[in-house]
Motif scaffolding. Structure first.
Motif, PDB file in Angstrom:
ATOM      1  N   LEU A 103       0.699  -1.139   0.089  1.00 53.57           N
ATOM      2  CA  LEU A 103       0.076  -0.165  -0.047  1.00 53.57           C
ATOM      3  C   LEU A 103       0.808   1.258   0.050  1.00 53.57           C
ATOM      4  O   LEU A 103       1.889   1.298   0.916  1.00 53.57           O
ATOM      5  N   VAL A 104       0.511   2.424  -0.636  1.00 54.62           N
ATOM      6  CA  VAL A 104       1.199   3.603  -1.016  1.00 54.62           C
ATOM      7  C   VAL A 104       0.211   4.552  -0.479  1.00 54.62           C
ATOM      8  O   VAL A 104       0.800   5.626   0.213  1.00 54.62           O
ATOM      9  N   ASP A 105      -1.022   4.411  -0.796  1.00 53.59           N
ATOM     10  CA  ASP A 105      -1.941   5.687  -0.209  1.00 53.59           C
ATOM     11  C   ASP A 105      -3.014   5.046   0.481  1.00 53.59           C
ATOM     12  O   ASP A 105      -3.763   3.993  -0.052  1.00 53.59           O
ATOM     13  N   LEU A 106      -3.433   5.395   1.680  1.00 55.45           N
ATOM     14  CA  LEU A 106      -4.277   5.085   2.298  1.00 55.45           C
ATOM     15  C   LEU A 106      -5.207   6.117   3.025  1.00 55.45           C
ATOM     16  O   LEU A 106      -4.705   7.167   3.605  1.00 55.45           O
ATOM     17  N   TYR A 107      -6.580   6.297   2.666  1.00 56.26           N
ATOM     18  CA  TYR A 107      -7.412   7.085   2.897  1.00 56.26           C
ATOM     19  C   TYR A 107      -8.755   6.629   3.577  1.00 56.26           C
ATOM     20  O   TYR A 107      -9.415   5.842   3.255  1.00 56.26           O
ATOM     21  N   LEU A 108      -8.584   7.048   4.973  1.00 53.82           N
ATOM     22  CA  LEU A 108      -9.479   6.720   5.809  1.00 53.82           C
ATOM     23  C   LEU A 108     -10.624   7.959   6.346  1.00 53.82           C
ATOM     24  O   LEU A 108      -9.743   8.870   6.679  1.00 53.82           O
ATOM     25  N   GLU A 109     -11.865   7.585   6.533  1.00 54.00           N
ATOM     26  CA  GLU A 109     -12.642   8.657   7.098  1.00 54.00           C
ATOM     27  C   GLU A 109     -13.973   8.272   7.509  1.00 54.00           C
ATOM     28  O   GLU A 109     -14.240   7.099   7.469  1.00 54.00           O
ATOM     29  N   GLY A 110     -14.462   8.847   8.585  1.00 52.01           N
ATOM     30  CA  GLY A 110     -15.969   8.312   9.235  1.00 52.01           C
ATOM     31  C   GLY A 110     -15.703   8.500  10.681  1.00 52.01           C
ATOM     32  O   GLY A 110     -15.012   8.910  11.312  1.00 52.01           O
ATOM     33  N   ASN A 111     -16.523   7.704  11.137  1.00 51.23           N
ATOM     34  CA  ASN A 111     -16.649   7.545  12.797  1.00 51.23           C
ATOM     35  C   ASN A 111     -15.621   6.457  13.125  1.00 51.23           C
ATOM     36  O   ASN A 111     -16.016   6.024  14.171  1.00 51.23           O
ATOM     37  N   LEU A 112     -14.623   6.274  12.510  1.00 54.08           N
ATOM     38  CA  LEU A 112     -13.587   5.248  13.037  1.00 54.08           C
ATOM     39  C   LEU A 112     -13.352   5.782  14.501  1.00 54.08           C
ATOM     40  O   LEU A 112     -12.960   6.846  14.655  1.00 54.08           O
ATOM     41  N   SER A 113     -13.027   4.789  15.360  1.00 56.90           N
ATOM     42  CA  SER A 113     -12.638   5.051  16.676  1.00 56.90           C
ATOM     43  C   SER A 113     -11.696   4.042  17.188  1.00 56.90           C
ATOM     44  O   SER A 113     -10.879   3.340  16.579  1.00 56.90           O
ATOM     45  N   GLY A 114     -10.996   4.463  18.462  1.00 50.98           N
ATOM     46  CA  GLY A 114      -9.801   3.495  19.160  1.00 50.98           C
ATOM     47  C   GLY A 114      -8.635   4.000  18.674  1.00 50.98           C
ATOM     48  O   GLY A 114      -8.630   5.200  18.489  1.00 50.98           O
ATOM     49  N   ASN A 115      -7.780   3.213  18.863  1.00 50.55           N
ATOM     50  CA  ASN A 115      -6.203   3.525  18.577  1.00 50.55           C
ATOM     51  C   ASN A 115      -6.007   3.485  17.072  1.00 50.55           C
ATOM     52  O   ASN A 115      -6.573   2.465  16.476  1.00 50.55           O
ATOM     53  N   LEU A 116      -4.988   4.157  16.750  1.00 54.98           N
ATOM     54  CA  LEU A 116      -4.283   4.098  15.456  1.00 54.98           C
ATOM     55  C   LEU A 116      -3.370   2.844  15.679  1.00 54.98           C
ATOM     56  O   LEU A 116      -2.414   2.536  16.231  1.00 54.98           O
ATOM     57  N   PRO A 117      -3.859   1.777  14.850  1.00 50.43           N
ATOM     58  CA  PRO A 117      -3.154   0.427  14.699  1.00 50.43           C
ATOM     59  C   PRO A 117      -1.400   0.599  14.548  1.00 50.43           C
ATOM     60  O   PRO A 117      -1.292   1.041  13.630  1.00 50.43           O
TER      61      PRO A 117
END
Length: 192
Positions: A103-117
């Motif tokens: 993976l080169v590009d990762l775009y996440l958005e929304g109500n994601l919660s918790g810790n950044l893995p």
């Protein structure tokens, strides 16, 4: 079928589980248009998406997907771009996402919660990480800070940050991680 281009189309509904039968698929774009009345796909992301092991490009941006990111996304080890921005996905980012070492590009958005893995730190080719509008919290794992292609300017730093209003982005021509939030104080690199 190696390419599925439905971006800005007039189709709507959910992605059927039969998507997993498209075993030779390399490119999938069903990004919604930016128009206010754009028709979008919705529902949950089927776990069968993990069967698309030849997939290089997956753009689901701007759709009304809900539920969680299936852990089966970690089976897409050929993927170079994953865009799930503009959705209403919730829950935590699955640790299996770290298996996407191409993976080169990762775009996440929304109500994601918790810790950044911390497993994101296994993505040695990652250049662009965008986590806009999430409810992530906690620390930025050292494994992510040490990604040389993503952010050499903050490598080795340990930052504690409330990511509620943070914007992580990296431009491949700039090659630096930009962390912005209304409470950032550049004079002492403290985040509140």
């Amino acid at each position: 079928l190696t390419q599925l281009e439905l971006g800005s189309s007039s189709l709507s509904g959910s992605i059927p589980s039969e998507i997993g039968l498209l075993s030779k698929l390399e490119y999938m774009n069903i990004a919604a248009g930016w128009e206010a009345d754009a028709i979008t796909f919705n529902g949950t992301l089927p776990t069968e998406i993990g069967k698309l092991t030849n997939l290089l490009y997956l753009n689901l941006q701007g759709n009304a997907f809900s539920g969680t990111i299936p852990s089966d996304v970690g089976l897409l080890t050929s993927l170079t771009r994953l865009d799930l921005s503009g959705s209403v996905l919730s829950g935590t980012i699955p640790t299996e996402i770290g298996l996407l070492d191409s993976l080169v590009d990762l775009y996440l958005e929304g109500n994601l919660s918790g810790n950044l893995p911390s497993e994101i730190g296994l993505m040695t080719n990652l250049q662009d990480l965008t986590l806009v509008g999430t409810k992530l919290s906690g620390t930025i794992p050292n494994e992510i800070l040490e990604l040389s292609n993503l952010s050499p300017s903050i490598s080795g730093s340990l930052l504690t940050v409330d990511l509620t209003e943070a914007d992580f982005s990296c431009d491949e021509t700039i090659v630096e991680m930009v962390l912005t939030t209304k409470d950032y104080r550049p004079s002492d690199t403290t985040w509140n």
